[in-house]
Design a protein around this motif. Structure first.
Motif, PDB file in Angstrom:
ATOM      1  N   UNK A  40       0.848  -1.182   0.000  1.00  0.00           N
ATOM      2  CA  UNK A  40       0.000   0.000   0.000  1.00  0.00           C
ATOM      3  C   UNK A  40       0.890   1.240   0.000  1.00  0.00           C
ATOM      4  N   UNK A  41       0.383   2.313  -0.558  1.00  0.00           N
ATOM      5  CA  UNK A  41       1.162   3.529  -0.669  1.00  0.00           C
ATOM      6  C   UNK A  41       0.450   4.665   0.053  1.00  0.00           C
ATOM      7  N   UNK A  42       1.235   5.512   0.701  1.00  0.00           N
ATOM      8  CA  UNK A  42       0.704   6.717   1.317  1.00  0.00           C
ATOM      9  C   UNK A  42       1.494   7.898   0.783  1.00  0.00           C
ATOM     10  N   UNK A  43       0.801   8.844   0.162  1.00  0.00           N
ATOM     11  CA  UNK A  43       1.467   9.988  -0.432  1.00  0.00           C
ATOM     12  C   UNK A  43       1.539  11.125   0.569  1.00  0.00           C
ATOM     13  N   UNK A  44       2.691  11.802   0.595  1.00  0.00           N
ATOM     14  CA  UNK A  44       2.864  13.001   1.417  1.00  0.00           C
ATOM     15  C   UNK A  44       3.361  14.111   0.515  1.00  0.00           C
ATOM     16  N   UNK A  45       2.764  15.284   0.674  1.00  0.00           N
ATOM     17  CA  UNK A  45       3.246  16.430  -0.089  1.00  0.00           C
ATOM     18  C   UNK A  45       3.442  17.602   0.847  1.00  0.00           C
ATOM     19  N   UNK A  46       4.483  18.386   0.575  1.00  0.00           N
ATOM     20  CA  UNK A  46       4.848  19.514   1.420  1.00  0.00           C
ATOM     21  C   UNK A  46       4.769  20.795   0.602  1.00  0.00           C
ATOM     22  N   UNK A  47       3.928  21.734   1.042  1.00  0.00           N
ATOM     23  CA  UNK A  47       3.723  22.997   0.347  1.00  0.00           C
ATOM     24  C   UNK A  47       4.270  24.126   1.220  1.00  0.00           C
ATOM     25  N   UNK A  48       5.169  24.984   0.696  1.00  0.00           N
ATOM     26  CA  UNK A  48       5.672  26.104   1.498  1.00  0.00           C
ATOM     27  C   UNK A  48       4.611  27.183   1.658  1.00  0.00           C
ATOM     28  N   UNK A  49       4.584  27.807   2.819  1.00  0.00           N
ATOM     29  CA  UNK A  49       3.694  28.934   3.104  1.00  0.00           C
ATOM     30  C   UNK A  49       4.522  30.043   3.737  1.00  0.00           C
ATOM     31  N   UNK A  50       4.393  31.261   3.198  1.00  0.00           N
ATOM     32  CA  UNK A  50       5.111  32.402   3.744  1.00  0.00           C
ATOM     33  C   UNK A  50       4.112  33.454   4.205  1.00  0.00           C
ATOM     34  N   UNK A  51       4.364  33.991   5.410  1.00  0.00           N
ATOM     35  CA  UNK A  51       3.453  34.926   6.071  1.00  0.00           C
ATOM     36  C   UNK A  51       4.241  36.194   6.400  1.00  0.00           C
ATOM     37  N   UNK A  52       3.603  37.363   6.175  1.00  0.00           N
ATOM     38  CA  UNK A  52       4.330  38.635   6.259  1.00  0.00           C
ATOM     39  C   UNK A  52       3.734  39.569   7.305  1.00  0.00           C
ATOM     40  N   UNK A  53       4.655  40.322   7.962  1.00  0.00           N
ATOM     41  CA  UNK A  53       4.248  41.377   8.872  1.00  0.00           C
ATOM     42  C   UNK A  53       4.159  42.707   8.139  1.00  0.00           C
ATOM     43  N   UNK A  54       3.608  43.706   8.807  1.00  0.00           N
ATOM     44  CA  UNK A  54       3.413  45.016   8.200  1.00  0.00           C
ATOM     45  C   UNK A  54       4.736  45.581   7.668  1.00  0.00           C
ATOM     46  N   UNK A  55       4.651  46.197   6.473  1.00  0.00           N
ATOM     47  CA  UNK A  55       5.811  46.839   5.877  1.00  0.00           C
ATOM     48  C   UNK A  55       6.604  45.964   4.933  1.00  0.00           C
ATOM     49  N   UNK A  56       6.213  44.702   4.795  1.00  0.00           N
ATOM     50  CA  UNK A  56       6.929  43.783   3.907  1.00  0.00           C
ATOM     51  C   UNK A  56       5.900  42.981   3.126  1.00  0.00           C
ATOM     52  N   UNK A  57       6.120  42.866   1.820  1.00  0.00           N
ATOM     53  CA  UNK A  57       5.219  42.099   0.961  1.00  0.00           C
ATOM     54  C   UNK A  57       5.952  40.900   0.385  1.00  0.00           C
ATOM     55  N   UNK A  58       5.189  39.853   0.107  1.00  0.00           N
ATOM     56  CA  UNK A  58       5.782  38.670  -0.497  1.00  0.00           C
ATOM     57  C   UNK A  58       5.765  38.715  -2.007  1.00  0.00           C
ATOM     58  N   UNK A  59       4.729  39.351  -2.582  1.00  0.00           N
ATOM     59  CA  UNK A  59       4.559  39.376  -4.030  1.00  0.00           C
ATOM     60  C   UNK A  59       4.092  40.758  -4.464  1.00  0.00           C
ATOM     61  N   UNK A  60       4.345  41.067  -5.724  1.00  0.00           N
ATOM     62  CA  UNK A  60       3.809  42.297  -6.294  1.00  0.00           C
ATOM     63  C   UNK A  60       2.284  42.224  -6.317  1.00  0.00           C
TER      64      UNK A  60
END
Length: 246
Positions: free
Chosen positions: A126-146
């Motif tokens: 039997x197989x069990x799949x695991x996937x890992x997704x990165x998550x980035x969280x920002x404080x005031x004054x800094x943005x992650x994306x345009x």
């Protein structure tokens, strides 16, 4: 918007789960983000969702339990052809001007074996799949994306500050990449160039270097003062030269 396909299954059937976006962020003005799971298979998918704090130290990734970001629901039962929204909720206030890194771990929970097959050797495959997704969280004054809507200035979008050097340790040569910037660096297609040679560190995705961290990978060449290290950073279209440090 990106998407990745998960494949998992037992001996006779498989499920496939589509996950998007593959690079979720929670910007400073947001209380929550979203992750979608879609069952593209022909059997019910049972998934467990957990979120860990992500740090780097000793040239390795480290994960710790945390309660700053909550994924809801933590368990998802998705019928074939259906979708499930996983809400990623910030429970407090993030530090001003800082990026915090997390990993969303998604595990497929295999269905229970039928009682009449539990003692058969072939049923144990039997197989069990695991996937890992990165998550980035920002404080005031800094943005992650345009911001495509233009409601905030692109001047606040953080950029990593990278440098590299070659070191010898444990009988091997390594390329160490340091990030002194305020946000992570996702490195792909990284090559060492020396004279007429160009050698990849690894094919495709090399990995991440979080703010304030140093990571290392085996060196494909013996570096000199004229060696250049180039690669794509955070999904950029063109390769950038990474400065050689001390």
């Amino acid at each position: 918007m990106g998407a990745l396909l998960l494949w998992a299954g037992a001996t006779s059937a498989a499920t496939s789960v589509l996950i998007w976006p593959i690079d979720p962020v929670i910007e400073a003005e947001q209380k929550a983000g979203a992750l979608w799971l879609e069952n593209r298979g022909n059997e019910e998918a049972n998934l467990q969702v957990r979120i860990f704090a992500w740090r780097q130290g000793g040239f390795d990734d480290q994960y710790q339990n945390q309660r700053d970001i909550i994924g809801s629901p933590p368990l998802a039962k998705i019928a074939p052809g259906q979708k499930q929204l996983i809400r990623l909720t910030r429970t407090g206030t993030s530090p001003v001007g800082q990026e915090q890194a997390y990993r969303i771990i998604i595990d497929e929970i295999p269905p229970a074996l039928p009682p009449d097959t539990a003692d058969k050797p072939q049923a144990a495959i039997r197989f069990q799949m695991r996937y890992s997704v990165p998550l980035f969280v920002y404080g005031q004054g800094l943005w992650g994306k345009a911001d495509p809507s233009g409601q905030r200035s692109d001047a606040g979008v953080g950029k990593p500050q990278l440098s590299w050097r070659q070191v010898s340790a444990q009988g091997r040569s390594w390329v160490e990449i340091r990030n002194t910037g305020p946000v992570h660096a996702r490195l792909t297609d990284v090559v060492m160039q020396q004279g007429g040679q160009s050698r990849p560190l690894v094919e495709g995705l090399l990995g991440y270097v979080l703010p304030g961290a140093t990571m290392r990978w085996p060196a494909p060449l013996q570096a000199s003062a004229s060696t250049a290290l180039k690669g794509r950073i955070n999904g950029g279209d063109a390769a950038q030269t990474i400065a050689q440090g001390q």
